[in-house]
Design a protein around this motif. Sequence first.
Motif, PDB file in Angstrom:
ATOM      1  N   LYS A 204      -6.515  -7.616   2.406  1.00 17.34           N
ATOM      2  CA  LYS A 204      -6.179  -6.205   2.575  1.00 17.34           C
ATOM      3  C   LYS A 204      -4.666  -6.032   2.677  1.00 17.34           C
ATOM      4  N   VAL A 205      -4.153  -5.079   1.897  1.00 16.59           N
ATOM      5  CA  VAL A 205      -2.743  -4.720   1.939  1.00 16.59           C
ATOM      6  C   VAL A 205      -2.625  -3.477   2.827  1.00 16.59           C
ATOM      7  N   THR A 206      -1.608  -3.427   3.647  1.00 16.51           N
ATOM      8  CA  THR A 206      -1.395  -2.295   4.542  1.00 16.51           C
ATOM      9  C   THR A 206      -1.385  -0.977   3.771  1.00 16.51           C
ATOM     10  N   VAL A 207      -1.942   0.058   4.374  1.00 17.95           N
ATOM     11  CA  VAL A 207      -2.040   1.391   3.758  1.00 17.95           C
ATOM     12  C   VAL A 207      -0.691   1.812   3.162  1.00 17.95           C
ATOM     13  N   SER A 208      -0.740   2.340   1.932  1.00 18.13           N
ATOM     14  CA  SER A 208       0.404   2.918   1.216  1.00 18.13           C
ATOM     15  C   SER A 208       1.480   1.911   0.800  1.00 18.13           C
ATOM     16  N   LEU A 209       1.174   0.612   0.803  1.00 16.70           N
ATOM     17  CA  LEU A 209       2.141  -0.387   0.346  1.00 16.70           C
ATOM     18  C   LEU A 209       1.717  -0.967  -1.000  1.00 16.70           C
ATOM     19  N   ALA A 210       2.708  -1.384  -1.798  1.00 11.60           N
ATOM     20  CA  ALA A 210       2.477  -2.001  -3.102  1.00 11.60           C
ATOM     21  C   ALA A 210       2.279  -3.508  -2.939  1.00 11.60           C
ATOM     22  N   VAL A 211       1.878  -4.173  -4.043  1.00 10.66           N
ATOM     23  CA  VAL A 211       1.777  -5.634  -4.076  1.00 10.66           C
ATOM     24  C   VAL A 211       2.892  -6.144  -4.978  1.00 10.66           C
ATOM     25  N   ASN A 212       3.701  -7.055  -4.431  1.00  8.91           N
ATOM     26  CA  ASN A 212       4.846  -7.607  -5.146  1.00  8.91           C
ATOM     27  C   ASN A 212       4.703  -9.110  -5.329  1.00  8.91           C
TER      28      ASN A 212
END
Length: 125
Positions: free
Chosen positions: A99-107
């Motif tokens: 899970k990626v934190t709400v409203s963040l992109a994946v880099n």
Amino acid sequence: MGIIHTGDGAGVSSTNSLPVTFGYTADSFSDTAVWPDSFTANRQVKGATTDKSIYITDIIISSVLTNTVTILDSGGTTLVRVTLAANTPFTKSWNTPKKVTVSLAVNVRTSVQAETTVSLDGFVK
């Protein structure tokens, strides 16, 4: 031969097969990014989503040279870090998605100058 009961009293067997459907919802994604060069600064592979989290279910990473590849969110939290041998892909599937934190992109960030491919599958919720 075993029979699966559908709950309404009907049975399902190889002669009376259960219909199977497969598809992606609007919230599913499959993104692939290829970079021909090195980058120590972050490069985006999956854009941020307003008020939603990105969940990564599967990943494939490859590089033409030995390389350390880091997948991180746009807040700087490392999700995956892997050191690859040249031309040896890394694959991973998670039963419980990352899970990626709400409203963040994946880099993505690499350690050496090398063509690098990153493929992500998952969903947004």
